[in-house]
Scaffold this motif. Structure first.
Motif, PDB file in Angstrom:
ATOM      1  N   LEU A   1       0.825  -1.203   0.000  1.00  0.00           N
ATOM      2  CA  LEU A   1       0.000   0.000   0.000  1.00  0.00           C
ATOM      3  C   LEU A   1       0.866   1.263   0.000  1.00  0.00           C
ATOM      4  N   LYS A   2       1.945   1.258   0.799  1.00  0.00           N
ATOM      5  CA  LYS A   2       2.841   2.414   0.840  1.00  0.00           C
ATOM      6  C   LYS A   2       3.549   2.589  -0.504  1.00  0.00           C
ATOM      7  N   HIS A   3       3.927   1.477  -1.134  1.00  0.00           N
ATOM      8  CA  HIS A   3       4.585   1.541  -2.437  1.00  0.00           C
ATOM      9  C   HIS A   3       3.654   2.161  -3.480  1.00  0.00           C
ATOM     10  N   ARG A   4       2.396   1.738  -3.475  1.00  0.00           N
ATOM     11  CA  ARG A   4       1.438   2.297  -4.427  1.00  0.00           C
ATOM     12  C   ARG A   4       1.170   3.771  -4.153  1.00  0.00           C
ATOM     13  N   SER A   5       1.132   4.146  -2.870  1.00  0.00           N
ATOM     14  CA  SER A   5       0.897   5.538  -2.527  1.00  0.00           C
ATOM     15  C   SER A   5       2.017   6.432  -3.054  1.00  0.00           C
ATOM     16  N   LEU A   6       3.276   6.012  -2.882  1.00  0.00           N
ATOM     17  CA  LEU A   6       4.404   6.772  -3.413  1.00  0.00           C
ATOM     18  C   LEU A   6       4.361   6.822  -4.944  1.00  0.00           C
ATOM     19  N   GLN A   7       3.932   5.716  -5.544  1.00  0.00           N
ATOM     20  CA  GLN A   7       3.832   5.683  -7.001  1.00  0.00           C
ATOM     21  C   GLN A   7       2.824   6.721  -7.499  1.00  0.00           C
ATOM     22  N   TYR A   8       1.664   6.816  -6.849  1.00  0.00           N
ATOM     23  CA  TYR A   8       0.661   7.808  -7.238  1.00  0.00           C
ATOM     24  C   TYR A   8       1.181   9.225  -7.039  1.00  0.00           C
ATOM     25  N   GLU A   9       1.927   9.470  -5.962  1.00  0.00           N
ATOM     26  CA  GLU A   9       2.471  10.801  -5.720  1.00  0.00           C
ATOM     27  C   GLU A   9       3.458  11.196  -6.819  1.00  0.00           C
ATOM     28  N   LEU A  10       4.318  10.262  -7.225  1.00  0.00           N
ATOM     29  CA  LEU A  10       5.283  10.550  -8.289  1.00  0.00           C
ATOM     30  C   LEU A  10       4.570  10.770  -9.625  1.00  0.00           C
ATOM     31  N   GLN A  11       3.525   9.989  -9.886  1.00  0.00           N
ATOM     32  CA  GLN A  11       2.751  10.208 -11.107  1.00  0.00           C
ATOM     33  C   GLN A  11       2.117  11.598 -11.121  1.00  0.00           C
ATOM     34  N   THR A  12       1.650  12.049  -9.955  1.00  0.00           N
ATOM     35  CA  THR A  12       1.062  13.382  -9.863  1.00  0.00           C
ATOM     36  C   THR A  12       2.102  14.457 -10.155  1.00  0.00           C
ATOM     37  N   ASP A  13       3.309  14.297  -9.610  1.00  0.00           N
ATOM     38  CA  ASP A  13       4.379  15.257  -9.876  1.00  0.00           C
ATOM     39  C   ASP A  13       4.712  15.325 -11.362  1.00  0.00           C
ATOM     40  N   LEU A  14       4.826  14.171 -12.005  1.00  0.00           N
ATOM     41  CA  LEU A  14       5.162  14.136 -13.432  1.00  0.00           C
ATOM     42  C   LEU A  14       4.055  14.768 -14.273  1.00  0.00           C
ATOM     43  N   GLU A  15       2.782  14.510 -13.903  1.00  0.00           N
ATOM     44  CA  GLU A  15       1.662  15.089 -14.651  1.00  0.00           C
ATOM     45  C   GLU A  15       1.653  16.613 -14.520  1.00  0.00           C
ATOM     46  N   GLU A  16       1.932  17.116 -13.317  1.00  0.00           N
ATOM     47  CA  GLU A  16       1.962  18.564 -13.125  1.00  0.00           C
ATOM     48  C   GLU A  16       3.108  19.205 -13.903  1.00  0.00           C
ATOM     49  N   GLU A  17       4.267  18.550 -13.929  1.00  0.00           N
ATOM     50  CA  GLU A  17       5.394  19.083 -14.696  1.00  0.00           C
ATOM     51  C   GLU A  17       5.093  19.094 -16.194  1.00  0.00           C
ATOM     52  N   ARG A  18       4.409  18.054 -16.672  1.00  0.00           N
ATOM     53  CA  ARG A  18       4.063  18.002 -18.092  1.00  0.00           C
ATOM     54  C   ARG A  18       3.118  19.144 -18.460  1.00  0.00           C
ATOM     55  N   LEU A  19       2.135  19.422 -17.596  1.00  0.00           N
ATOM     56  CA  LEU A  19       1.194  20.496 -17.888  1.00  0.00           C
ATOM     57  C   LEU A  19       1.855  21.869 -17.805  1.00  0.00           C
ATOM     58  N   LYS A  20       2.776  22.054 -16.861  1.00  0.00           N
ATOM     59  CA  LYS A  20       3.494  23.323 -16.772  1.00  0.00           C
ATOM     60  C   LYS A  20       4.311  23.572 -18.033  1.00  0.00           C
ATOM     61  N   ARG A  21       4.949  22.538 -18.533  1.00  0.00           N
ATOM     62  CA  ARG A  21       5.744  22.687 -19.755  1.00  0.00           C
ATOM     63  C   ARG A  21       4.826  22.980 -20.945  1.00  0.00           C
ATOM     64  N   LYS A  22       3.652  22.332 -20.970  1.00  0.00           N
ATOM     65  CA  LYS A  22       2.716  22.575 -22.060  1.00  0.00           C
ATOM     66  C   LYS A  22       2.221  24.025 -22.039  1.00  0.00           C
ATOM     67  N   ILE A  23       1.925  24.550 -20.845  1.00  0.00           N
ATOM     68  CA  ILE A  23       1.456  25.934 -20.727  1.00  0.00           C
ATOM     69  C   ILE A  23       2.566  26.915 -21.116  1.00  0.00           C
ATOM     70  N   ALA A  24       3.802  26.608 -20.716  1.00  0.00           N
ATOM     71  CA  ALA A  24       4.915  27.505 -21.040  1.00  0.00           C
ATOM     72  C   ALA A  24       5.202  27.565 -22.537  1.00  0.00           C
ATOM     73  N   ASP A  25       4.882  26.500 -23.264  1.00  0.00           N
ATOM     74  CA  ASP A  25       5.173  26.449 -24.702  1.00  0.00           C
ATOM     75  C   ASP A  25       4.053  27.009 -25.572  1.00  0.00           C
ATOM     76  N   ARG A  26       2.980  27.552 -24.981  1.00  0.00           N
ATOM     77  CA  ARG A  26       1.879  28.076 -25.777  1.00  0.00           C
ATOM     78  C   ARG A  26       2.287  29.356 -26.506  1.00  0.00           C
ATOM     79  N   THR A  27       1.806  29.478 -27.723  1.00  0.00           N
ATOM     80  CA  THR A  27       2.032  30.698 -28.496  1.00  0.00           C
ATOM     81  C   THR A  27       0.941  31.714 -28.185  1.00  0.00           C
TER      82      THR A  27
END
Length: 621
Positions: A237-263
């Motif tokens: 359960l702890k392993h899955r919880s950390l996995q979800y947290e890391l997935q959330t971080d990666l998703e937020e970074e992807r969206l920030k990069r997408k917003i920064a690249d908008r024309t």
């Protein structure tokens, strides 16, 4: 006695060093240090034991491991409301319901006085509850149970039951009208305090998670594991919880990069699209409010019949429930077109839906008040309210809140049984392409949080008119926990776009605070503005419910009256407000200074990481 003889448990290496440092202290200081250590160990053991006894602790940890901390935050929020409503029920039952029951049945040989009617027209005091007499069909009992009429109307569930003014137990005097009003203020203040405390804790966690993403990633990778875990299932359960947290971080970074690249062209297109969508949202809200208003007016006008139809009685609740079901679906579709992050999508949708639901309750109450306050004859104006249609208008409002609470629970149960589970069966056992395209549903955090915030706002408003409504809310949320848990495990799939729990917990409490502030408005109008019923309730001898406070103050000693009048005067209020503002500005400045120090320390840590010589310069300086 020595420290080692008093200390509990075996002595570790660090404790040996500690004992070597204090062995030259006096016997009193040694005993004091050992006692402090023993007390701390006992408190830690009690805290660990209480965690096992905490409500739904194992279930919530299991949900966290399987579906992430975002969905776990919903169940933590649900547990918070179960506790809050139970405390509110204890408060109202102990100070209002129990004294009335003791007085009604003459228990403990206490005496009570019925409220004397002073300067009240006789026609204003006529109140004949719709209690069924003689042979009653099962359908009638069922209708009364669902609508709060009939046999329920004359019980302690509603305001009209409480007709006791003063109770005497030996030489002690108990003022029930004052206790009724103070208990109302008490549960509102308790709710406000509890929400603020929870919001402060959530805000602290939000600040921690708002740190630099590199540091957040390092904290999860190198310091996120709990090495005290020995159970295999807990480790998974702890392993899955950390996995979800890391997935959330990666998703937020992807969206920030997408917003920064908008024309600039893409930004103009998105902003124009958002303006159009907000216009559509305003049009949808206007249509919802008008539908609720027309349904309420029609239901109240049709209630003049001797035995109105159950559907007519429930028409405002049915329309509000349909609006609450259809409008969020429209908002969910529209918010996806606005191209926001998952966390902001949840917040924006939640704000729109909360405004729609709370305003819907406001439209319902406004429609009722317009009917209650409408007076066309001199007899009606003598009473101050429409005594013919609403001889006990507080119980009528309590019945509307009761119907909203019951119908909301029935809707949640019906959606789970007749929508969620059939969809699961169709997707699992039918290979049709449209069905497979729909797929399993995701657990909608915003929709489910909205349901319980809506129900809690109804409970806050309705408790004044129905003192036992918190008990119904406690049972309702207790059952909903298991309904949602079963639905989540058996009919839902993990979210494709994970959501961080820290921001969710804080935002849920913030929206709940909005619901509480909204509840102050109708309660304040009912208590201080609308004349109280002269045919029922504890305030029948007062012009308004608030009038019991000045009358109670006039019965106090002269010195205490002067103190209370001084506290309520402008001479005290203005300096007090100035002092509070100065304290607030001081703490804001202190927080900014601490934040600046933390930022400087982070910059120094970065310099140390890239330039080891910088550490020598800092230490020499």
């Amino acid at each position: 006695p020595t420290v080692s003889s008093i200390a509990l448990g075996p002595v570790t290496c660090s404790e040996k060093v500690f004992l070597a440092d204090i062995k030259h202290l006096s016997g009193w200081k040694q005993w004091k240090i050992a006692s402090s250590k023993s007390l701390k160990k006992v408190l830690n053991d009690i805290k660990e034991l209480s965690s096992y006894l905490e409500l739904w602790q194992h279930d919530i940890h299991s949900i966290e491991g399987k579906f992430g901390t975002g969905i776990q935050s919903y169940f933590l929020f649900l547990r918070f409301l179960v506790r809050l409503n139970f405390i509110i029920f204890i408060l109202m039952f102990g100070f209002v319901t129990l004294p009335s029951i003791l007085s009604k049945y003459g228990i403990l040989n206490n005496s009570f006085a019925k409220i004397p009617l002073k300067n009240i027209e006789p026609h204003c005091t006529v109140y004949i509850p719709s209690d069924n007499k003689g042979l009653v069909y099962f359908y009638t009992y069922l209708k009364d149970l669902l609508s709060g009429t009939g046999f329920l109307e004359v019980t302690s569930l509603f305001y009209g039951y409480y007709t006791v003014d003063t109770e005497w137990l030996s030489v002690l005097r108990y003022n029930l009208p004052l206790a009724y009003l103070l208990a109302t203020f008490g549960y509102l203040a308790l709710s406000l305090l509890w929400i603020i405390i929870g919001s402060v804790e959530g805000f602290k966690q939000n600040l921690v998670h708002g740190e630099d993403q590199f540091q957040s990633y390092c904290n999860k990778v190198f310091a996120g594991w709990d090495f005290c875990i020995t159970d295999l299932n807990a480790a998974r359960l702890k392993h899955r919880s950390l996995q979800y947290e890391l997935q959330t971080d990666l998703e937020e970074e992807r969206l920030k990069r997408k917003i920064a690249d908008r024309t600039m062209k893409e930004k103009l297109r998105i902003y124009s699209w958002r303006i159009l969508i907000n216009i559509i949202v305003i049009a949808v809200l206007s249509g919802c409010f008008y539908s609720i208003y027309r349904a309420t007016v029609f239901s109240q006008e049709s209630s003049n019949d001797f035995q109105p139809n159950l559907i007519v009685q429930y028409l405002p609740s049915i329309v509000i429930t349909l609006v609450n079901f259809i409008a969020p679906q429209i908002f969910s579709f529209l918010v996806r077109l606005e191209d926001y992050s998952p966390a902001f999508e949840i917040r924006l949708k939640l704000i729109r839906c909360v405004f729609m639901r709370l305003a819907g309750i406001g439209v319902l109450l406004f429609s009722l008040w317009s009917q209650i306050s409408y007076c066309a004859t001199d007899k009606c104006k003598a009473c101050g309210y429409n005594y013919e249609l609403y001889p006990c208008w507080e119980s009528e409002v309590g019945q509307e809140m009761y119907k909203l609470m019951i119908f909301d629970f029935i809707t949640i149960l019906a959606m789970t049984l007749f929508v969620d589970f059939p969809r699961k069966l169709l997707v699992t056992h039918w290979s049709c392409k449209p069905v497979q395209w729909c797929g399993l549903q995701e657990f909608g955090i915003s929709d489910n949080v909205l349901d319980i915030i809506y129900g809690q706002t109804i409970c806050w408003i309705g408790t004044f008119f129905s003192p036992l409504l918190p008990a119904i809310a406690t049972i309702k949320y207790f059952i909903i926990f298991y309904i949602k848990k079963i639905s989540l495990i058996h009919t839902c799939k993990p979210a494709a776009r994970p959501v961080r729990a820290s921001s969710s917990n804080f935002f849920f409490l913030l929206v709940l605070l909005i619901g509480l502030v909204f509840a102050f408005i109708p309660l304040g109008i009912s208590i201080a503005h609308i004349p109280s019923s002269k045919a029922c309730g504890p305030f029948r001898n007062f012009n308004t419910s608030w009038a019991v406070v000045p009358e109670t103050v006039l019965g106090l000693p002269t010195g205490l009256q002067q103190v209370l009048h001084g506290i309520a005067s402008e001479a005290f209020a203005v300096p007090f407000f100035v002092v509070v503002c100065l304290l607030m500005f001081y703490f804001i400045a202190l927080a900014r200074a601490h934040k600046r120090v933390v930022e400087q320390l982070r910059e120094q840590l970065v310099m140390v990481r890239f330039d080891p010589l910088f550490l020598e310069q800092v230490t020499t300086n």
